[in-house]
Scaffold this active site. Structure first.
Site, short mmCIF file in Angstrom:
data_model
loop_
_atom_site.label_atom_id
_atom_site.label_comp_id
_atom_site.label_asym_id
_atom_site.label_seq_id
_atom_site.Cartn_x
_atom_site.Cartn_y
_atom_site.Cartn_z
N THR A 95 40.46 1.39 42.67
CA THR A 95 39.55 0.88 41.64
C THR A 95 40.41 0.23 40.57
O THR A 95 41.62 0.42 40.52
CB THR A 95 38.71 2.01 41.02
OG1 THR A 95 39.59 2.97 40.42
CG2 THR A 95 37.85 2.73 42.03
N GLY A 96 39.75 -0.52 39.68
CA GLY A 96 40.50 -1.18 38.62
C GLY A 96 40.69 -2.66 38.92
O GLY A 96 40.00 -3.23 39.76
N SER A 133 28.59 -0.60 37.39
CA SER A 133 29.73 -1.22 38.06
C SER A 133 29.57 -1.30 39.57
O SER A 133 30.48 -1.75 40.26
CB SER A 133 31.00 -0.43 37.74
OG SER A 133 30.91 0.87 38.28
N THR A 150 31.42 -2.29 44.81
CA THR A 150 31.56 -2.66 43.40
C THR A 150 30.71 -3.89 43.07
O THR A 150 30.37 -4.67 43.97
CB THR A 150 33.03 -3.00 43.09
OG1 THR A 150 33.20 -3.16 41.68
CG2 THR A 150 33.48 -4.27 43.77
N ARG A 185 34.18 -15.17 42.20
CA ARG A 185 35.41 -14.36 42.18
C ARG A 185 35.23 -13.13 43.09
O ARG A 185 34.24 -12.43 43.04
CB ARG A 185 35.71 -13.91 40.75
CG ARG A 185 36.95 -13.03 40.59
CD ARG A 185 36.62 -11.55 40.59
NE ARG A 185 37.77 -10.70 40.26
CZ ARG A 185 37.76 -9.38 40.38
NH1 ARG A 185 36.68 -8.75 40.81
NH2 ARG A 185 38.82 -8.68 40.08
N THR A 220 34.21 0.69 40.11
CA THR A 220 34.12 0.62 41.58
C THR A 220 33.92 2.05 42.04
O THR A 220 34.27 2.98 41.32
CB THR A 220 35.46 0.09 42.15
OG1 THR A 220 35.71 -1.21 41.63
CG2 THR A 220 35.45 0.01 43.67
N1 GLY Z 1 38.30 -3.29 41.75
C1 GLY Z 1 37.17 -4.06 41.57
C2 GLY Z 1 37.42 -5.47 41.31
O1 GLY Z 1 38.46 -5.85 40.79
O2 GLY Z 1 36.57 -6.27 41.62
#
Ligand code: GLY
Length: 346
Positions: free
Chosen positions: A252-253, A87, A219, A229, A201
């Site tokens: 994170t998330g 990740s 990340t 994105r 992340t």
């Molecule tokens: N938190 C990492 C992402 O959504 O890219």
């Protein structure tokens, strides 16, 4: 934000002078109003296994009186360079076309400076490039080809970031994405269906003995995302924020929820109002639940955001919306600690 030539020059001066000055004067006071006498610490948004791997190299720098920015960068690089981490950095899961695109941000408390890169391809350590953006440009954020060209100009090596393991996981996802295209999965009955799209992340936040703070978020973003994105991680105030007089926070998330609540900024501002890091992280999660229509909707949406934070007193906190108990780990002069926070929705 700063960015007159005058201020930029004095900032660069400060950074350049600081590494050598601190090397010889471990507890040199760099900023009025904070420390010395603070307890140095370095924290990451993961539990014991990754914490032990990642935090000691950064702690070695802090423990010798080194620069907190060098410390958080060193620790973050460990995760970025490790192909086992799917990740972050090298070996991160790619976008929907099988190309790894990395996001990272850095922030430095004494000058309140920041830098970031987004959709950066081919460079294993995006956090180091983000630091270069902070220190060697008048800008804050570089994306895509511009970020890559900037990294190459600074001597970063162009690499293939897609490991065999990540490529195979991407291939399985691609083959099972639809029964209306020509991509067919291998006919292995033991092959687990791989439709899950993870967001992993790492946040690394540090404070030196003078109370000076630095932080990084890095990340590879949402697995199998649409090319281009960008999540919360490279956006200052979303995936990372800190204030030298308050503390630091990282997220994170699912980045989209963190961006639309200015999540890490919110955590730091709540700590400024006097909330503990723990309560501030919970309140930032509650905000995401609220804007999504409440707990029942969140259970359906399965948003998995998590915040970690510390304040200038060295108190820590972490909270997440769903799933298992959120953890962080940190090192301070008392040793290595794993802290268990609170999950808000069962
Ligand atoms: N938190 C990492 C992402 O959504 O890219």
């Amino acid at each position: 934000m700063m960015k007159s030539k005058e201020t930029r020059r004095s900032f660069l001066w400060k950074i350049a002078g600081m590494s050598s000055a601190v090397a010889f004067t471990p507890f040199l006071k760099l900023k009025a109003g904070v420390g010395p006498g603070k307890s140095p610490m370095i924290l990451c948004s993961r539990g014991r296994d990754w914490g032990e791997k990642v935090l000691y190299p950064g702690w070695d720098i802090l423990d010798k009186g080194g620069n907190v920015l060098d410390a958080v960068e060193k620790s973050t690089n460990v995760a970025e360079l490790d192909p086992e981490d799917l990740s972050v950095g090298y070996g991160g899961l790619p976008n929907e076309q099988g190309v790894v695109e990395l996001d990272a941000s850095v922030m430095y408390g004494p000058t309140h400076q920041c830098g970031s890169v987004a959709s950066l391809r081919h460079i294993k350590t995006p956090s180091s490039v983000a630091r270069k953006v902070m220190e060697r440009t008048d800008h804050i954020m570089l994306v895509g080809k511009g970020a890559l060209n900037f990294a190459l100009a600074h001597g970063y090596e162009k690499a293939n970031l897609l490991t065999d393991r990540s490529r195979e996981l991407w291939l399985k996802w691609r083959e099972r994405l639809s029964d209306k295209d020509d991509w067919l999965p291998a006919t292995d009955p033991d092959d687990a269906v791989e439709k899950k799209r993870s967001t992993g992340t790492i946040n690394v936040l540090g404070m030196d003995a003078n109370g000076d703070i630095a932080g990084i978020t890095s990340t590879s973003g949402l697995a199998y995302k649409i090319p281009g994105r960008i999540g919360d991680s490279p956006i200052i105030g979303a995936g990372l924020y800190l204030d030298n007089s308050v503390g630091a926070a990282g997220a994170t998330g699912r980045g989209e929820e963190v961006i639309r609540t200015c999540g890490s900024f919110l955590v730091v501002e709540l700590m400024r109002q006097g909330y503990s890091p723990q309560r501030a992280c919970e309140m930032a999660c509650e905000r995401i639940i609220k804007i999504n229509g409440g707990v029942e909707n969140i259970k359906r949406l399965r948003y998995n955001d998590k915040y970690v934070a510390f304040n200038v007193d060295g108190d820590v906190g972490c909270a997440s919306i769903l799933g298992s108990t959120p953890k962080l780990s940190y090192l301070n002069p008392e040793g290595f600690h794993v802290y268990e926070g609170k999950v808000l929705v069962d």
